[in-house]
Design a protein around this motif. Structure first.
Motif, PDB file in Angstrom:
ATOM      1  N   ARG A 106      29.495  -4.232  -5.803  1.00 21.68           N
ATOM      2  CA  ARG A 106      29.256  -3.167  -4.959  1.00 21.68           C
ATOM      3  C   ARG A 106      29.514  -1.722  -5.810  1.00 21.68           C
ATOM      4  N   ASP A 107      30.391  -1.750  -6.725  1.00 14.49           N
ATOM      5  CA  ASP A 107      30.781  -0.476  -7.440  1.00 14.49           C
ATOM      6  C   ASP A 107      29.336  -0.313  -8.504  1.00 14.49           C
ATOM      7  N   VAL A 109      26.469  -1.449  -8.077  1.00 12.00           N
ATOM      8  CA  VAL A 109      25.200  -1.152  -7.348  1.00 12.00           C
ATOM      9  C   VAL A 109      25.470   0.503  -6.891  1.00 12.00           C
ATOM     10  N   LEU A 110      26.414   0.894  -6.599  1.00 11.69           N
ATOM     11  CA  LEU A 110      26.549   2.357  -5.891  1.00 11.69           C
ATOM     12  C   LEU A 110      26.601   3.139  -7.048  1.00 11.69           C
ATOM     13  N   SER A 111      26.866   2.754  -8.165  1.00  6.52           N
ATOM     14  CA  SER A 111      26.827   4.059  -9.384  1.00  6.52           C
ATOM     15  C   SER A 111      25.620   4.433  -9.775  1.00  6.52           C
ATOM     16  N   GLY A 112      24.453   3.378  -9.420  1.00  2.00           N
ATOM     17  CA  GLY A 112      23.235   3.812  -9.759  1.00  2.00           C
ATOM     18  C   GLY A 112      22.940   3.757 -11.302  1.00  2.00           C
ATOM     19  N   GLU A 135      29.567  -5.594   4.885  1.00  2.00           N
ATOM     20  CA  GLU A 135      29.756  -4.842   3.695  1.00  2.00           C
ATOM     21  C   GLU A 135      28.655  -4.711   2.866  1.00  2.00           C
ATOM     22  N   CYS A 139      26.345  -1.649   1.661  1.00  2.00           N
ATOM     23  CA  CYS A 139      26.145  -1.489   0.062  1.00  2.00           C
ATOM     24  C   CYS A 139      24.530  -1.316   0.057  1.00  2.00           C
ATOM     25  N   ARG A 141      22.241  -0.690   1.811  1.00  2.00           N
ATOM     26  CA  ARG A 141      21.547   0.674   2.721  1.00  2.00           C
ATOM     27  C   ARG A 141      22.049   1.899   1.818  1.00  2.00           C
ATOM     28  N   ALA A 142      23.481   1.680   1.303  1.00  2.00           N
ATOM     29  CA  ALA A 142      23.769   3.161   0.448  1.00  2.00           C
ATOM     30  C   ALA A 142      23.398   3.124  -1.034  1.00  2.00           C
ATOM     31  N   ARG A 143      22.930   2.205  -1.602  1.00  2.00           N
ATOM     32  CA  ARG A 143      22.584   2.201  -2.965  1.00  2.00           C
ATOM     33  C   ARG A 143      21.676   3.261  -3.035  1.00  2.00           C
ATOM     34  N   PRO A 144      21.610   3.935  -4.455  1.00  2.00           N
ATOM     35  CA  PRO A 144      20.911   5.019  -4.905  1.00  2.00           C
ATOM     36  C   PRO A 144      19.447   4.585  -4.685  1.00  2.00           C
TER      37      PRO A 144
END
Length: 189
Positions: A106-107, A109-112, A135, A139, A141-144
């Motif tokens: 998750r971290d 993916v979200l870091s971009g 969750e 994640c 949906r919220a990814r860069p």
């Protein structure tokens, strides 16, 4: 086999949307889900894109063929589990490893920071309830917008299939195991 005429229709409309990161799922009972994911990782790496591969069913010390090659190429690949769940001696520990691994994924993916993040064999811990599906979907949906995520494994949940941009189901027509031929190094590893 019936011979076909090659297609000559060049007037197909081209997509008009913007390029963006995709959610790709390789699922189904057939062989080739991880192999296809690794091929896509190689393609992205060959284009100079940052790639990270997480394997939910492999131990961190795994040295299968893909690990050896990706290490040579500089593609990070990380085992997050304690081996295949049906061989686990402590399913509680397996569940803990899967959840901790999910947090790392998750971290990432979200870091971009990566063009492509591969979640190899993630469907098993999802099916077992070790990773919360809500969750994972949040994640995705919220990814860069530039991040592509490829998820592999049998039995992808319908919610994930619905959320994905591309879904391929590998279908087993025939498998050498059924004829009593064991796994082959370089084919299954």
């Amino acid at each position: 086999m019936q011979i076909e005429t090659p297609p000559f229709d060049r007037d197909k409309p081209r997509p008009q949307g913007e390029r963006r990161g995709l959610v790709i799922v390789h699922t189904g009972p057939g062989k080739g889900k991880s192999t296809a994911a690794f091929g896509l990782a190689l393609r992205a790496h060959g284009r100079g894109k940052a790639v990270k591969i997480f394997q939910f069913m492999k131990v961190p010390s795994a040295r299968f063929g893909e690990h050896r090659l990706f290490e040579q190429l500089g593609i990070p690949i990380e085992g997050l589990g304690d081996g295949f769940s049906w061989k686990s001696r402590d399913l509680g520990h397996s569940a803990e490893l899967a959840l901790a691994g999910w947090h790392r994924v998750r971290d990432t993916v979200l870091s971009g920071a990566h063009f492509l993040v591969v979640l190899d064999e993630v469907m098993a811990p999802l099916r077992y309830g070790w990773i919360p599906l809500d969750e994972l979907l949040a994640c995705l949906r919220a990814r860069p917008p530039q991040v592509n995520v490829l998820l592999t494994g049998r039995g992808a949940p319908p919610e994930l299939i619905e959320a994905a941009d591309t879904v391929t189901e590998m279908t087993k027509l025939k498998h050498h195991y059924d004829a009593g031929v064991p796994a082959q190094r370089g084919i299954e590893d």
